[in-house]
Design a protein around this motif. Sequence first.
Motif, PDB file in Angstrom:
ATOM      1  N   ALA A   1       0.840  -1.205   0.000  1.00 11.82           N
ATOM      2  CA  ALA A   1       0.000   0.000   0.000  1.00 11.82           C
ATOM      3  C   ALA A   1       0.876   1.257   0.000  1.00 11.82           C
ATOM      4  O   ALA A   1       0.599   2.225  -0.721  1.00 11.82           O
ATOM      5  N   ALA A   2       1.964   1.207   0.788  1.00  8.95           N
ATOM      6  CA  ALA A   2       2.832   2.388   0.933  1.00  8.95           C
ATOM      7  C   ALA A   2       3.471   2.783  -0.394  1.00  8.95           C
ATOM      8  O   ALA A   2       3.725   3.961  -0.641  1.00  8.95           O
ATOM      9  N   GLU A   3       3.699   1.784  -1.243  1.00  2.00           N
ATOM     10  CA  GLU A   3       4.333   2.097  -2.528  1.00  2.00           C
ATOM     11  C   GLU A   3       3.445   2.978  -3.402  1.00  2.00           C
ATOM     12  O   GLU A   3       3.909   3.658  -4.306  1.00  2.00           O
ATOM     13  N   LYS A   4       2.132   2.975  -3.102  1.00  2.00           N
ATOM     14  CA  LYS A   4       1.198   3.801  -3.887  1.00  2.00           C
ATOM     15  C   LYS A   4       0.845   5.092  -3.145  1.00  2.00           C
ATOM     16  O   LYS A   4       0.028   5.876  -3.609  1.00  2.00           O
ATOM     17  N   GLY A   5       1.412   5.282  -1.954  1.00  2.00           N
ATOM     18  CA  GLY A   5       1.014   6.428  -1.124  1.00  2.00           C
ATOM     19  C   GLY A   5       2.097   7.483  -0.994  1.00  2.00           C
ATOM     20  O   GLY A   5       3.229   7.301  -1.444  1.00  2.00           O
ATOM     21  N   ASP A   6       1.715   8.609  -0.365  1.00  2.00           N
ATOM     22  CA  ASP A   6       2.633   9.722  -0.141  1.00  2.00           C
ATOM     23  C   ASP A   6       2.995   9.777   1.353  1.00  2.00           C
ATOM     24  O   ASP A   6       2.138  10.088   2.179  1.00  2.00           O
ATOM     25  N   PRO A   7       4.252   9.516   1.693  1.00  2.00           N
ATOM     26  CA  PRO A   7       4.626   9.487   3.120  1.00  2.00           C
ATOM     27  C   PRO A   7       4.525  10.859   3.783  1.00  2.00           C
ATOM     28  O   PRO A   7       4.490  10.955   5.010  1.00  2.00           O
ATOM     29  N   ARG A   8       4.474  11.942   2.964  1.00  2.00           N
ATOM     30  CA  ARG A   8       4.413  13.283   3.561  1.00  2.00           C
ATOM     31  C   ARG A   8       2.988  13.701   3.905  1.00  2.00           C
ATOM     32  O   ARG A   8       2.748  14.765   4.459  1.00  2.00           O
ATOM     33  N   ALA A   9       2.009  12.862   3.555  1.00  2.00           N
ATOM     34  CA  ALA A   9       0.610  13.225   3.803  1.00  2.00           C
ATOM     35  C   ALA A   9       0.303  13.321   5.305  1.00  2.00           C
ATOM     36  O   ALA A   9      -0.600  14.043   5.707  1.00  2.00           O
ATOM     37  N   PHE A  10       1.047  12.584   6.105  1.00  4.74           N
ATOM     38  CA  PHE A  10       0.874  12.640   7.568  1.00  4.74           C
ATOM     39  C   PHE A  10       2.261  12.694   8.214  1.00  4.74           C
ATOM     40  O   PHE A  10       3.214  12.142   7.658  1.00  4.74           O
ATOM     41  N   THR A  11       2.327  13.312   9.386  1.00  8.20           N
ATOM     42  CA  THR A  11       3.579  13.250  10.150  1.00  8.20           C
ATOM     43  C   THR A  11       3.270  12.505  11.435  1.00  8.20           C
ATOM     44  O   THR A  11       2.537  12.995  12.289  1.00  8.20           O
TER      45      THR A  11
END
Length: 354
Positions: free
Chosen positions: A189-199
Amino acid sequence: MTTILAIETSCDETAAAVISDGSVIRSNIVASQIDLHAQYGGVFPEVASRAHAEAISAVVGRAMSEAGIDYAELDAVAVTRGPGLVGSLLVGINFAKGLALATGLPLLGINHLEGHIYSLWLAPGFVEPPFPLLALIVSGGHSELVLMKAHGVYQRIGGTIDDAAGEAFDKVGRLLGLPFPGGPEIQRAAEKGDPRAFTFPIARTDGEYDFSFSGLKTAVMRAATVQPTGRQIKRERGEERGSALREDVNINDVAAAFQQALTEALVKTTCRAAADFDARAVLLAGGVSANRLLREKLAAALDLPVWTPPLYLCTDNAAMIGAAAHFRFRAGFCSALDFEARASWRLGEAVYVG
Ligand code: KG4
Ligand code: ZN
């Protein structure tokens, strides 16, 4: 040549392997119970020990026949003594004791975490680095930082004070409605997501080389789920129950930000420990060492060789137990036939006696 039959039943894989000279895998059989436990969202101990009991004889038989050898050609039998689920450990231990009695072969009770470390000795191209080595063992049940000063000589320098890294992956996976085990699903799932969307914050710990992941899990829950009212909390008290996913939340972004935060904590602490203890190389092992981001970040952050096992040796298997046993056997260690299972057993304790 030294050839060892190794058995591993500490959690939810029934495994047996035949290993020669601590590095040659002659067979490596793993019967996974994941499908049995998926409906519970985690490993159900009673189900696990029953499944081990049903599978063990066939798994060991297959390991022997795939290796193409006879019991007379073995030098020893090794088995995981702990840490793990006692009911599961006992199935492997009792089977191994029976084999040792019937064949007259020496028996070695091996520490599961030591096994994870020795999975590196089975990695293609692995060349034993000079000691001391720093091992980061991250799995569903453990997150440990261990200094390996020589074969069989360990100093535990830190570890998780609450959830293990894999446990955090599994719990967040469940929270996001992903199948068990959560680790590989979150990675996907993470490969399709933006890690900066949440801190997501990582809790500080009193111990300099310790980890804490339960706060991270709570932060993910707050961000991704509909928060229950005060009355609901009182009624349910369950951490993850009653928390429906928010409609506007992007699961891929949550997974990416969670994975980012967790791996960051592991990498930072490992780098600090490697410098403070003058490690000559870092060994990454355990189920979570399959995580691609963790592998990449650790290798990029360190100016040292970083060794990771091939994917099929990251999660539980008996080949790694056979490799660890080889070095114990070579040092003259042998267990008495009446040893007991050890549910908890930290590396560094001087317990390789009897
Ligand atoms: O070493 P292992 O098979 O069992 C224990 O000794 O606990 O580790 C299983 C754990 C699970 O929590 C699973 O979610 C995690 O390893 N895992 C991963 C990945 N593959 C397995 N975690 C993160 N990323 C992965 N790719
Ligand atoms: Zn394990």
